[in-house]
Enzyme design. Structure first.
Site, PDB file in Angstrom:
ATOM      1  N   LYS A  61       0.845  -1.194   0.000  1.00  0.00           N
ATOM      2  CA  LYS A  61       0.000   0.000   0.000  1.00  0.00           C
ATOM      3  C   LYS A  61       0.882   1.246   0.000  1.00  0.00           C
ATOM      4  O   LYS A  61       1.930   1.274   0.662  1.00  0.00           O
ATOM      5  CB  LYS A  61      -0.895  -0.040   1.244  1.00  0.00           C
ATOM      6  CG  LYS A  61      -1.884   1.100   1.392  1.00  0.00           C
ATOM      7  CD  LYS A  61      -2.697   0.896   2.672  1.00  0.00           C
ATOM      8  CE  LYS A  61      -3.732   1.971   2.876  1.00  0.00           C
ATOM      9  NZ  LYS A  61      -4.514   1.736   4.129  1.00  0.00           N
ATOM     10  N   SER A 120      -9.699  -0.937   7.249  1.00  0.00           N
ATOM     11  CA  SER A 120      -8.948  -0.854   5.999  1.00  0.00           C
ATOM     12  C   SER A 120      -8.166  -2.082   5.583  1.00  0.00           C
ATOM     13  O   SER A 120      -7.749  -2.179   4.426  1.00  0.00           O
ATOM     14  CB  SER A 120      -7.997   0.345   6.052  1.00  0.00           C
ATOM     15  OG  SER A 120      -8.716   1.529   6.209  1.00  0.00           O
ATOM     16  N   SER A 180      -9.324   1.603   3.430  1.00  0.00           N
ATOM     17  CA  SER A 180      -8.433   2.380   2.593  1.00  0.00           C
ATOM     18  C   SER A 180      -7.428   1.548   1.803  1.00  0.00           C
ATOM     19  O   SER A 180      -6.672   2.092   0.993  1.00  0.00           O
ATOM     20  CB  SER A 180      -7.668   3.389   3.467  1.00  0.00           C
ATOM     21  OG  SER A 180      -6.874   2.721   4.432  1.00  0.00           O
TER      22      SER A 180
END
Length: 468
Positions: free
Chosen positions: A80, A179, A155
């Site tokens: 990420k 997330s 996220s």
């Protein structure tokens, strides 16, 4: 072989490499080719890591020399874009950080590399990792590989979409309220949020409020989650929350000593849940009962005394806004709508903040009492399957809820720090993945991973991939 590699889990790829059935270079090249083929439709990958093929060739040469190899030798992985990656841009989904290139790796990234993993790419996220949908002004919106008109969650939606689509076998993600687990549920992959502090946050942004942030792996299989967890856990001497030795585990000493005690729920104060999601949780409960586990439908009084989602909102507003202010000062016009919304939320009064803190302590006490009587809690990951892009509200059982309600079943374990895992166990009537969540007592990771591995063998949806 390329088609086999893009649907193989990280452990399987590592085994193929060890047995010389495929080279490190072939494994990396297969994923790079697949990224080129499918990412234009998904926008899950935002930056390719320079030198991945060269690193793979060096890994092949190391094997030819008979050198030492780690458990992930030659296996590609993605990260990420909130994790620092040495020499590879980490832009945090924001024009404010466009072109930012760190000098060092985040601790979690370094540990996967030390195990032989090869950094392949960075994945998309909402600006600053603060929303349930993956979209931003810098790198745009990510689509769900099962339905391009739907979100892969947030996220860590870029990470979940990349793994589900076969662009990566293993990834690193973060979780503040949903997330790691929510995006995995939305795309049908597996993910794990260990006990708070198990995996250091060093080199991951934002670091505030770090007491609720977690790092966790995403993967194609539970065995990959277990492997990644073993590689990632443990203090690094920099994160003050990462203090417990990785060898300590409070799970069942031997699951064979007595039946596993599982409580399951679909509401219990957490709000309405889509009927198909509820049915999937019940199906998982029934499957565990068939294995001899002691399974019962439960309520958790601590969830009903105060809404964990409301508590999280009050606490986060007080802590997040100052952090946003420091970073965005003078750049407000560059902020995406969701992060701008967070930055302008009404302030929480000091009295309400203290009351929320006290309520969280009662929530911790309540879960301690629950896990004194049960080994696991089985519940939904998200209250609805993957939703359409730009969701503002949705209706379940006649009740209209704001978009953030999808996290009502995940956020309690960010407030308390308990470990929780997401894995697919069903499919909606319109073909979208449905997952279940397993939560356990603090530091009882082994109980979750053992049970998830068992459930994986019972899942009615094994070996399914989106048609891209």
């Amino acid at each position: 072989m390329a088609d086999e590699l893009i649907h193989c889990d990280a452990s399987g790829i590592a085994e193929l490499i060890r047995n010389r059935k495929v080279s490190c270079t072939e494994a990396v090249q297969a994923h790079l080719d697949h990224i080129a083929a499918v990412n234009p439709r998904l926008n899950a990958i935002v930056t390719l890591a320079d030198g991945a093929l060269e690193t793979a060739k060096a890994a092949d040469e190391e094997m030819d020399r008979g050198g030492e190899t780690g458990p992930l030798h030659g296996v590609p992985f993605t990260v990420k874009d909130s994790f620092d990656t040495a020499g590879v841009p980490t832009q945090r989904g924001s024009p404010i950080f466009a072109g930012r290139v760190p000098d060092t790796d985040a601790t979690a990234v370094a540990r996967i590399k030390q195990a032989g993993g090869i950094l392949l790419a960075k994945t998309n996220l909402p600006e600053f990792s603060y929303w349930i949908e993956t979209d931003n002004l810098l790198t745009g919106r990510t689509n769900n590989p099962w339905d391009l008109n739907r979100s892969p969650g947030g996220s860590s939606g870029g990470e979940s979409a990349a793994i589900a689509a076969g662009m990566s076998p293993l990834g690193l993600a973060t979780d503040l309220s949903i997330s790691v687990r929510g995006p995995a549920a939305d795309t049908g992959v597996s993910s794990f949020k260990p006990t708070h502090g198990r995996i250091p946050m060093t080199g991951v942004w934002p670091r505030e409020p770090r007491r609720n942030w977690h790092v966790g792996p995403m993967a194609r299989s539970v065995r990959d989650l277990a492997l990644a967890y073993r590689l990632l856990a443990g203090p690094d001497g920099a994160d003050g929350f990462a203090t417990v030795p990785p060898t300590f585990d409070a799970g069942l000493a031997s699951p064979a000593d007595r039946p596993l005690r599982v409580g399951w729920l679909v509401d219990s104060g957490l709000g309405p849940t889509d009927p198909e999601v509820a049915a999937t949780v019940q199906a998982a409960a029934d499957a565990l009962q068939e294995t001899g586990a002691q399974v019962e439908f439960v309520s958790v009084p601590a969830f009903e005394q105060a809404s964990p989602l409301e508590l999280w909102t009050k606490l986060s507003t007080m802590e997040v806004k100052p952090a946003f202010a420091r970073v965005t000062a003078g750049h407000e016009e560059q902020m995406f709508s969701y992060s701008a919304f967070v930055a302008t939320m009404p302030d929480t009064s000091m009295e309400d903040f203290v009351l929320a803190e006290q309520a969280v302590e009662r929530l911790r006490d309540g879960l301690a009492a629950f896990f004194h009587q049960h080994d696991l809690l089985l519940l939904p990951v998200t209250t609805i399957p993957a939703h359409r892009h730009q969701l503002e509200e949705f209706t379940v059982d006649g009740r209209t809820m704001g978009a953030f309600h999808v996290s009502s079943t995940t956020v309690p374990f960010n407030l308390t720090g308990n470990p929780a895992l997401s894995m697919r166990f069903g499919t909606s009537s319109d073909g979208m993945p449905i997952a279940v969540q397993l939560a356990a007592n603090l530091y009882a990771e082994s109980t979750i991973l053992h049970t998830a591995s068992l459930l994986e063998t019972l899942s009615p949806v094994r070996d399914r991939h989106p048609d891209l």
